[in-house]
Scaffold this motif. Structure first.
Motif, mmCIF file in Angstrom:
data_model
loop_
_atom_site.group_PDB
_atom_site.id
_atom_site.type_symbol
_atom_site.label_atom_id
_atom_site.label_comp_id
_atom_site.label_asym_id
_atom_site.label_seq_id
_atom_site.Cartn_x
_atom_site.Cartn_y
_atom_site.Cartn_z
ATOM 1 N N GLN A 9 0.825 -1.205 0.000
ATOM 2 C CA GLN A 9 0.000 0.000 0.000
ATOM 3 C C GLN A 9 0.861 1.258 0.000
ATOM 4 O O GLN A 9 0.523 2.249 -0.659
ATOM 5 C CB GLN A 9 -0.926 -0.005 1.212
ATOM 6 N N ASP A 10 1.964 1.206 0.716
ATOM 7 C CA ASP A 10 2.882 2.357 0.756
ATOM 8 C C ASP A 10 3.750 2.440 -0.486
ATOM 9 O O ASP A 10 4.302 3.501 -0.797
ATOM 10 C CB ASP A 10 3.789 2.269 1.995
ATOM 11 N N SER A 11 3.903 1.334 -1.177
ATOM 12 C CA SER A 11 4.735 1.293 -2.388
ATOM 13 C C SER A 11 3.952 0.632 -3.525
ATOM 14 O O SER A 11 4.256 -0.484 -3.952
ATOM 15 C CB SER A 11 6.032 0.513 -2.107
ATOM 16 N N PRO A 12 2.921 1.333 -4.034
ATOM 17 C CA PRO A 12 2.061 0.724 -5.059
ATOM 18 C C PRO A 12 2.811 0.389 -6.343
ATOM 19 O O PRO A 12 2.416 -0.511 -7.071
ATOM 20 C CB PRO A 12 0.986 1.788 -5.299
ATOM 21 N N GLU A 13 3.911 1.135 -6.624
ATOM 22 C CA GLU A 13 4.681 0.811 -7.828
ATOM 23 C C GLU A 13 5.296 -0.584 -7.739
ATOM 24 O O GLU A 13 5.434 -1.291 -8.751
ATOM 25 C CB GLU A 13 5.774 1.858 -8.072
ATOM 26 N N THR A 14 5.647 -0.999 -6.510
ATOM 27 C CA THR A 14 6.163 -2.362 -6.315
ATOM 28 C C THR A 14 5.067 -3.380 -6.602
ATOM 29 O O THR A 14 5.305 -4.400 -7.264
ATOM 30 C CB THR A 14 6.684 -2.542 -4.885
ATOM 31 N N ALA A 15 3.864 -3.106 -6.109
ATOM 32 C CA ALA A 15 2.727 -4.003 -6.361
ATOM 33 C C ALA A 15 2.462 -4.125 -7.855
ATOM 34 O O ALA A 15 2.164 -5.220 -8.367
ATOM 35 C CB ALA A 15 1.490 -3.485 -5.639
ATOM 36 N N LEU A 16 2.583 -3.007 -8.574
ATOM 37 C CA LEU A 16 2.339 -3.004 -10.011
ATOM 38 C C LEU A 16 3.266 -3.988 -10.727
ATOM 39 O O LEU A 16 2.819 -4.836 -11.501
ATOM 40 C CB LEU A 16 2.533 -1.592 -10.564
ATOM 41 N N PHE A 17 4.563 -3.887 -10.444
ATOM 42 C CA PHE A 17 5.512 -4.728 -11.176
ATOM 43 C C PHE A 17 5.506 -6.176 -10.678
ATOM 44 O O PHE A 17 5.818 -7.095 -11.441
ATOM 45 C CB PHE A 17 6.910 -4.118 -11.111
ATOM 46 N N GLY A 53 -5.248 -6.130 -0.840
ATOM 47 C CA GLY A 53 -4.487 -4.997 -0.336
ATOM 48 C C GLY A 53 -5.084 -3.626 -0.491
ATOM 49 O O GLY A 53 -4.591 -2.671 0.110
ATOM 50 N N HIS A 54 -6.156 -3.458 -1.307
ATOM 51 C CA HIS A 54 -6.739 -2.136 -1.552
ATOM 52 C C HIS A 54 -5.646 -1.142 -1.937
ATOM 53 O O HIS A 54 -5.459 -0.109 -1.303
ATOM 54 C CB HIS A 54 -7.513 -1.645 -0.318
ATOM 55 N N ILE A 55 -4.929 -1.460 -3.000
ATOM 56 C CA ILE A 55 -3.788 -0.644 -3.434
ATOM 57 C C ILE A 55 -4.266 0.404 -4.427
ATOM 58 O O ILE A 55 -5.012 0.103 -5.368
ATOM 59 C CB ILE A 55 -2.710 -1.543 -4.063
ATOM 60 N N VAL A 56 -3.825 1.635 -4.239
ATOM 61 C CA VAL A 56 -4.267 2.751 -5.074
ATOM 62 C C VAL A 56 -3.092 3.287 -5.879
ATOM 63 O O VAL A 56 -2.033 3.593 -5.328
ATOM 64 C CB VAL A 56 -4.866 3.886 -4.217
ATOM 65 N N LEU A 57 -3.284 3.370 -7.202
ATOM 66 C CA LEU A 57 -2.281 3.950 -8.097
ATOM 67 C C LEU A 57 -2.859 5.192 -8.769
ATOM 68 O O LEU A 57 -4.068 5.272 -9.026
ATOM 69 C CB LEU A 57 -1.866 2.938 -9.168
ATOM 70 N N ASN A 58 -1.994 6.142 -9.070
ATOM 71 C CA ASN A 58 -2.418 7.366 -9.736
ATOM 72 C C ASN A 58 -3.043 7.038 -11.089
ATOM 73 O O ASN A 58 -2.494 6.260 -11.871
ATOM 74 C CB ASN A 58 -1.193 8.276 -9.928
ATOM 75 N N GLY A 459 -10.181 -4.968 -7.873
ATOM 76 C CA GLY A 459 -10.141 -6.016 -6.858
ATOM 77 C C GLY A 459 -11.157 -5.892 -5.743
ATOM 78 O O GLY A 459 -11.908 -6.851 -5.466
ATOM 79 N N PRO A 460 -11.222 -4.744 -5.075
ATOM 80 C CA PRO A 460 -12.143 -4.634 -3.934
ATOM 81 C C PRO A 460 -13.603 -4.893 -4.276
ATOM 82 O O PRO A 460 -14.380 -5.299 -3.423
ATOM 83 C CB PRO A 460 -11.932 -3.177 -3.473
ATOM 84 N N GLN A 461 -14.001 -4.669 -5.541
ATOM 85 C CA GLN A 461 -15.409 -4.832 -5.898
ATOM 86 C C GLN A 461 -15.685 -6.136 -6.640
ATOM 87 O O GLN A 461 -16.826 -6.412 -7.018
ATOM 88 C CB GLN A 461 -15.847 -3.670 -6.788
ATOM 89 N N ALA A 462 -14.656 -6.929 -6.873
ATOM 90 C CA ALA A 462 -14.822 -8.131 -7.684
ATOM 91 C C ALA A 462 -15.813 -9.109 -7.065
ATOM 92 O O ALA A 462 -16.666 -9.671 -7.757
ATOM 93 C CB ALA A 462 -13.471 -8.805 -7.894
ATOM 94 N N VAL A 463 -15.695 -9.326 -5.771
ATOM 95 C CA VAL A 463 -16.555 -10.307 -5.093
ATOM 96 C C VAL A 463 -18.018 -9.908 -5.198
ATOM 97 O O VAL A 463 -18.889 -10.732 -5.515
ATOM 98 C CB VAL A 463 -16.140 -10.465 -3.620
ATOM 99 N N SER A 464 -18.306 -8.629 -4.952
ATOM 100 C CA SER A 464 -19.698 -8.176 -4.989
ATOM 101 C C SER A 464 -20.274 -8.252 -6.398
ATOM 102 O O SER A 464 -21.447 -8.587 -6.584
ATOM 103 C CB SER A 464 -19.797 -6.735 -4.463
ATOM 104 N N LEU A 465 -19.444 -7.982 -7.419
ATOM 105 C CA LEU A 465 -19.945 -8.041 -8.785
ATOM 106 C C LEU A 465 -20.276 -9.479 -9.177
ATOM 107 O O LEU A 465 -21.319 -9.745 -9.783
ATOM 108 C CB LEU A 465 -18.902 -7.460 -9.749
ATOM 109 N N VAL A 466 -19.387 -10.410 -8.836
ATOM 110 C CA VAL A 466 -19.631 -11.821 -9.148
ATOM 111 C C VAL A 466 -20.859 -12.325 -8.395
ATOM 112 O O VAL A 466 -21.684 -13.068 -8.937
ATOM 113 C CB VAL A 466 -18.393 -12.675 -8.794
#
Length: 559
Positions: A9-17, A53-58, A459-466
């Motif tokens: 969450q603090d390093s979303p660029e790491t999550a991206l790659f 993780g509820h990760i937010v990217l710009n 991700g956070p909304q995937a479960v509710s949509l399915v």
């Protein structure tokens, strides 16, 4: 686990790659003939990471990545797309029209039956059509809707989730239908049909008595014995014209080679040409020898993009005859696909041909064919950056249609400028270099980054949509792929009477399905399905991304 979540969450660029790395690793896993591919694998991984993780990217990361991808897609497709706008090729546009009309009709029906929101409907459409670019254009269109910001974000997240579900269904369906089910329905052996078409396009490649259009080149040195008193031109003509004398030594001294030079007994010549044509050369010319210093030479290979000077489509056989003496066609690539080197294969403006010959011959004849790809220049950043910037500007133009704001958005704007800049480059080869390898990297990375950001957001909304739509989305995803494919089979087989390999190639091309055409080629045993695939792929690659904003507008109107 909490520490890892906080770190990402603090390093979303790491999550991206990490999503890119894991997604491409999963995408390589093959089950039977199926593999998800890196883009779909990245989306699935990103959705699960986003759920955890509820990760937010710009958002700008997503917009820039998609702009680079869609511009490059248009740039690469531009010359081929415009070259395909002729009477002979446009008949294949029927398949793109079938695809577009079918997916819009199915999406409309699913919207009414399941009461889909614009995000879910456009994601369903993009996945069922296996067109990743439509995710971006739909996301752009949703951003222009007159809704609260939190609702816009939710709708955009639904695009990625619905896409991931329907894409998996669409991928499996198109591979199974095109490579397995349709040949059974047609009651044909695809490999046999492909071999017949291969023979029809130019004869058997494996026969020692036939000359392929461009096999491997060989060079051999001979001492003149049996052709003394004949000119070089007469000797090469008697051997079928597929050989050229590159070097000649007489009395230990080099002699300038021209067609009217009369050979004498004891002369030494270096002959270069097609392997099959070289077989009778020793019996015709004289004893083969080890090349001396005066006979040594080397050939070069250049990649040449056919431009406006090669305006008419022609076959490889005719194109080969137009080449200067001493030049050999050793490869043809269209839309990143290598076409079969058969005499009947069509080459057209925008194709990249590989020519082999001496440096002097290449320099002499290439300007009349197109422009040489400079291996030292990978990308003209000025030209590319101006194209992307103009695409952003065009994408911001909004034309109200009733209460619905119609706009090309970033995706449509950059696709349009990419097509035009790619076409203009083909007319003006001195500017705008964009090497195929560099373009492929930018295209792949741009799409993958965009898809990863979409997945992390979804991700956070995937479960509710399915949970909301259940099995409705997978079923709709299957129908989204199967119905247009079946209609196209009927048209190709019963109405257009296309050979089976061309029919199946066109069906995979209308969905821009690389896994589909790969599966068909594996069953066919040769590259004949690519002949129709590349044409339909070029047309669908332009049309399908534009379905994103159309689907959003249609869904809004039906709501």
């Amino acid at each position: 686990m909490d520490a890892i979540k906080r770190f990402l969450q603090d390093s979303p660029e790491t999550a991206l790659f990490l999503c890119l790395a894991l997604g491409y690793a999963i995408g390589k896993i093959r089950i039977w003939k199926l593999s998800l591919g890196g883009v779909a694998g990245t989306l699935i991984v990103a959705i699960f990471v986003g759920m955890a993780g509820h990760i937010v990217l710009n958002d700008q990361v997503k917009n820039i990545a998609f702009a680079l991808f869609i511009f490059t897609l248009g740039f690469v497709s531009g010359p081929t797309f415009f070259a395909s706008l002729n009477r002979k090729s446009l008949k294949y546009g029927t398949f793109t029209v079938i695809e577009v009309v079918s997916i819009l009709a199915i999406t409309a029906a699913a919207t009414v039956i399941m009461k889909l929101d614009p995000g879910t409907a456009s994601g369903l459409m993009a996945g069922g059509a296996t067109e990743s670019a439509a995710v971006g254009t739909a996301t752009d269109a949703i951003a222009k809707l007159d809704r609260p910001a939190n609702e816009i974000s939710a709708l955009q997240a639904n695009v990625g989730t619905a896409y991931s579900i329907s894409y998996i269904c669409g991928l499996i369906v198109i591979v199974l239908l095109s490579s397995q089910v349709f040949p059974l329905i047609m009651r044909i052996n695809l490999r046999d049909e492909a071999e017949k078409l291969w023979q029809k396009m130019g004869g058997g490649a494996d026969s020692a008595n036939e000359v392929p259009a461009a096999p491997d080149l060989v060079g051999r040195a001979f001492q003149v014995q049996r052709v003394a008193g004949k000119t070089i031109g007469a000797v090469t003509a008697s051997l079928g014209g597929h050989l050229t004398v590159e070097r000649m030594v007489r009395g230990g001294k080099p002699v300038t080679v021209t067609d009217d030079v009369v050979l004498q007994a004891g002369d030494q010549v270096l002959v270069v040409g097609l392997r099959s044509a070289m077989v009778p050369a020793e019996d015709a010319i004289g004893t083969e020898i080890v090349p001396t210093a005066g006979l040594e030479t080397s050939l070069e290979t250049d990649q040449v993009v056919l431009d406006h000077r090669q305006t008419k489509s022609t076959t490889i056989d005719e194109f080969d005859k137009q080449l200067g003496k001493g030049l050999f066609l050793t490869g043809v690539v269209r839309e990143d696909k290598e076409l079969p080197l058969r005499p009947g294969t069509v080459v057209q403006r925008g194709d990249t041909v590989q020519l082999t010959g001496s440096k002097a011959d290449l320099a002499k004849y290439i300007p009349g064919l197109g422009y040489r790809l400079d291996p030292s220049v990978k990308a003209d950043i000025i030209y590319i950056a101006l194209g992307v910037a103009l695409g952003f500007i065009i994408g911001k133009i909004v034309i109200p249609v009733g209460s619905i704001p119609m706009t090309l958005g970033t995706g449509g704007g950059c696709l349009l400028t990419g097509l035009l800049f790619g076409w203009f480059r083909s007319k003006n080869p001195k500017i705008g270099q964009y090497a195929p390898a560099a373009a492929e990297v930018i295209k792949t990375l741009g799409l993958s980054v965009f898809i990863a950001v979409v997945g992390l957001t979804s991700g956070p909304q995937a479960v509710s949509l399915v949970a909301k739509f259940g099995f409705g989305l997978p079923i709709a995803g299957v129908l989204m792929t199967a119905i247009p494919a079946c209609i196209s089979l009927l048209v190709a087989w019963k109405i257009m009477k296309l050979p089976a390999p061309l029919a199946l190639g066109a069906i995979t091309g209308q969905q821009c399905s690389t896994p589909g055409i790969t599966a068909v080629q594996q069953v066919a045993g040769n590259a004949t399905p690519l002949m129709s695939y590349t044409i339909v792929y070029a047309l669908s690659n332009v049309a399908l991304p534009l379905m994103g904003p159309i689907t959003v507008a249609m869904t809004e109107a039906l709501s």
